[in-house]
Design an enzyme around this catalytic site. Structure first.
Site, PDB file in Angstrom:
ATOM      1  N   GLU A   1      29.915  35.072  -2.747  1.00  0.00           N
ATOM      2  CA  GLU A   1      29.161  34.744  -3.476  1.00  0.00           C
ATOM      3  C   GLU A   1      29.739  34.123  -4.822  1.00  0.00           C
ATOM      4  O   GLU A   1      29.249  33.607  -5.751  1.00  0.00           O
ATOM      5  CB  GLU A   1      27.648  35.315  -3.185  1.00  0.00           C
ATOM      6  CG  GLU A   1      28.282  37.015  -4.916  1.00  0.00           C
ATOM      7  CD  GLU A   1      29.190  37.909  -2.857  1.00  0.00           C
ATOM      8  OE1 GLU A   1      28.857  37.787  -2.232  1.00  0.00           O
ATOM      9  OE2 GLU A   1      28.887  39.060  -3.140  1.00  0.00           O
TER      10      GLU A   1
ATOM     11  N   CYS B   1      29.913  42.002   3.428  1.00  0.00           N
ATOM     12  CA  CYS B   1      30.824  42.944   2.905  1.00  0.00           C
ATOM     13  C   CYS B   1      29.772  44.169   4.324  1.00  0.00           C
ATOM     14  O   CYS B   1      29.701  44.461   5.285  1.00  0.00           O
ATOM     15  CB  CYS B   1      31.036  43.308   2.129  1.00  0.00           C
ATOM     16  SG  CYS B   1      32.545  43.979   1.216  1.00  0.00           S
TER      17      CYS B   1
ATOM     18  N   HIS C   1      33.062  38.481  -0.658  1.00  0.00           N
ATOM     19  CA  HIS C   1      31.761  38.269  -1.396  1.00  0.00           C
ATOM     20  C   HIS C   1      32.232  36.808  -1.937  1.00  0.00           C
ATOM     21  O   HIS C   1      32.321  36.358  -3.040  1.00  0.00           O
ATOM     22  CB  HIS C   1      32.383  38.725  -2.663  1.00  0.00           C
ATOM     23  CG  HIS C   1      31.660  40.532  -1.741  1.00  0.00           C
ATOM     24  ND1 HIS C   1      30.552  41.013  -2.489  1.00  0.00           N
ATOM     25  CD2 HIS C   1      32.665  41.539  -2.438  1.00  0.00           C
ATOM     26  CE1 HIS C   1      30.450  41.872  -1.924  1.00  0.00           C
ATOM     27  NE2 HIS C   1      31.828  42.467  -1.845  1.00  0.00           N
TER      28      HIS C   1
HETATM   29  N1  GLN Z   1      30.594  50.475   1.240  1.00  0.00           N
HETATM   30  C1  GLN Z   1      32.040  49.354   2.220  1.00  0.00           C
HETATM   31  C2  GLN Z   1      33.521  49.872   1.419  1.00  0.00           C
HETATM   32  O1  GLN Z   1      33.886  50.422   1.014  1.00  0.00           O
HETATM   33  C3  GLN Z   1      31.220  48.002   1.704  1.00  0.00           C
HETATM   34  C4  GLN Z   1      32.090  47.744   0.736  1.00  0.00           C
HETATM   35  C5  GLN Z   1      31.073  46.518  -0.148  1.00  0.00           C
HETATM   36  O2  GLN Z   1      29.578  46.048   0.390  1.00  0.00           O
HETATM   37  N2  GLN Z   1      31.084  45.860  -1.143  1.00  0.00           N
HETATM   38  O3  GLN Z   1      34.037  48.508   3.303  1.00  0.00           O
END
Ligand code: GLN
Length: 547
Positions: free
Chosen positions: A521, A380, A519
């Site tokens: 994970e 992310c 994600h």
């Molecule tokens: N802050 C970033 C976004 O909103 C990444 C979010 C995250 O890593 N879950 O896109």
């Protein structure tokens, strides 16, 4: 119609109720039953989405886009049953639903009270999907006696009263403190805790007693007698080296048998525990170790990256190696050389995160991994930082940055290679958001599909080109710079099916450098390690052989 198991805790918090519930779920599955696990949290936040990871640990996201308590992660990792939006509820959500109904006039002018309106709302929630499974396991957050937990305790009491006899049981977790001076395990706190439970009308059927020492027969009989449970239903829970030993350990101590006895299920179906025996074998019989750095912001509280830590453990199990995780605070080398902090690691992982603090350090970590050929997994925000790094240091866009940081600072400073996404497609509908929207639940959340490029590294890792992974973010890598970056070797090897949103990037000429917008994970399990984590750890093993 499901049988219900209500799991409560007493004496102190953090006894591992979530783990006990998850392990019990897996044991019931091993006996051939279907299960669903639920968490009821007494706090007033509507969901944990807006709670600080420093305070509350990670936010676990479900396929259907709910931001939930990290215990739901345990449930999934032990049972493999994908959690749903309706598997997590808080006082905040219950109250907001009651208040909404009140405003709408649904209560026809009645005075709204905790009993029956709030408790009814909780009971309705408990009953959702009760026809779908054999067992519903419902864990109540907090400790018996907490003021804010009372409506939940009252609701589960009523719920079991409403059901036919024998359809609901209560399992209570307590602590047996050990007094070294007298060499004794003390049962009094457990007795008090059960008394507290009884005073609100709940008589536990099973007591799970956390203890650092073996529980002698005498103490077990005493607890059984004074707390009014069967002796066989006093189950010991000892400290474990790995949480994945919990199903076998609880089985040895007779927890699943005690549960079936409490429901008078006889004869009990025989358990098939081969999955957990294999898991235990992979934990105990390892060959070597790798050192992985998690370069993040919330490094003081390991629970903030709970699922990542677990997924790395699973990756280790897939390769039969131990994974030593080090938490590295990215902020420390925001303005200095990262090498002294990152040298010696066999792989670097940059996890998700929000806000600008520490991002310069993360960008440096991505650069370090790229230049030194160290395996890098960016998740992310970790992918977004890898793209910014590539734009700045390889594609000559010195001013590349994320719109997230400009929004936070309230001024325009960067060329946004990562921008705020305001409209996207989910299934067959379009979702729209504005910059000033509420913070809660307004991100691109939950499961989305992606299409992988044939012949890419990720297609090889996933052994396919169609995947579905969970998301939680507001910002996206801009396809405007795709050609420019791909020319330099940063391939956009996974895209949303409509081709608009980059889901995966990878460096073509690097041993293992992958950034993912989702994600992975969240979907990894000890008995089914996520392919990205399994292969990331494999790459780390290779690096460890080179040095
Ligand atoms: N802050 C970033 C976004 O909103 C990444 C979010 C995250 O890593 N879950 O896109």
């Amino acid at each position: 119609m499901a049988r219900f198991i209500f799991i409560t805790g007493g004496v102190v918090s953090s006894l591992g109720k979530g783990l006990a519930s998850a392990a019990l779920g897996s044991l019931l599955q091993a006996r051939g039953y279907s299960v669903r696990l639920r968490k009821l949290d007494p706090y007033l936040n509507v969901d944990p989405g807006t709670m600080s990871p420093f305070e509350h640990g990670e936010v676990f996201v479900t396929d259907d886009g709910a931001e939930t308590d990290l215990d739901l992660g345990h449930y999934e990792r032990f049972t493999g049953v994908p959690a749903r939006n309706t598997d997590s509820v808080s006082s905040g959500r219950i109250y907001s639903s009651v208040l909404e109904k009140e405003r709408r006039g649904d209560y026809l002018g009645k005075t709204i009270q905790v009993v029956p309106h709030v408790t009814n709302e909780i009971k309705e929630f408990l009953a959702i999907g009760e026809d779908e499974v054999d067992f519903m396991l419902c864990e109540i957050g907090g400790t018996v006696g907490d003021i804010e937990g009372l409506p939940f305790f009252e609701a589960i009491r009523q719920f079991s009263h409403d059901k036919p006899r024998g359809q609901c049981i209560f399992m209570h977790l307590t602590l047996l403190p050990y007094l070294a001076a007298s060499g004794e395990l003390k049962t009094k706190p457990t007795q008090h805790s059960v008394k507290e439970l009884q005073s609100i009308g709940i008589a536990p059927d099973i007591l799970v007693c956390r203890s650092e020492q073996p529980i002698p027969e005498k103490e077990r009989s005493k607890i059984a007698l004074f707390c009014n449970v069967r002796k066989e239903a006093v189950v010991a829970a000892y400290d474990l080296k790995s949480i994945y030993e919990a199903p076998l350990a609880y089985h040895r101590e007779g927890l699943d048998q005690a549960v079936l006895d409490a429901f008078a299920i006889s004869p009990a179906p025989k358990p098939d525990l081969r999955v957990w025996e294999d898991v235990a074998d992979r934990i105990h019989n390892t060959d070597g170790a790798v050192n992985v750095a998690i370069v993040g912001k919330y490094t003081q509280l390991e629970d903030a990256y709970k699922s990542i830590k677990e997924a790395l453990t699973h990756g280790g199990m897939a390769n039969r190696v131990k994974v030593n995780v080090s938490w590295v605070d990215a902020e420390v080398f925001d303005t200095t050389d990262p090498a002294p902090h990152l040298e010696g690691f066999h792989a670097i992982l940059v996890p998700g995160g929000f806000g600008e603090r520490g991002t310069e350090g993360k960008i440096k970590a991505a650069q370090f991994a790229r230049e030194r050929g160290i395996p890098y997994l960016g998740i992310c925000l970790g992918m977004q930082m890898a793209v910014i790094e590539a734009a700045r240091n390889v594609a000559g866009m010195a001013n590349a940055g994320s719109e997230e940081f400009d929004h936070e600072a309230g001024e325009k400073r960067f060329t946004p290679v990562v921008y705020h996404l305001k409209e996207w497609v989910q299934g067959n509908k379009t979702v729209a958001r504005k910059v000033g929207d509420d913070k809660g639940g307004t991100m691109r959340l939950g499961a989305y599909s992606a299409t992988l490029t044939e012949g890419s590294k990720v297609a090889q890792v996933y052994e396919g080109t169609a995947i579905e992974e969970r998301h939680r973010h507001r910002y996206e890598v801009d396809t405007k710079y795709r050609a420019k970056l791909e020319e330099q070797g940063l391939l956009f090897s996974g895209m949303s099916p409509d081709g608009r949103l980059p889901e995966i990037v990878e460096w073509k000429d690097h041993p293992w450098f992958i950034g993912v917008q989702f994600h992975p994970e969240l979907k990894s399990k000890p008995f089914a390690p996520h392919p990205l984590f399994a292969d990331f750890v494999r790459a780390a093993v290779e690096t460890s052989r080179l040095v």
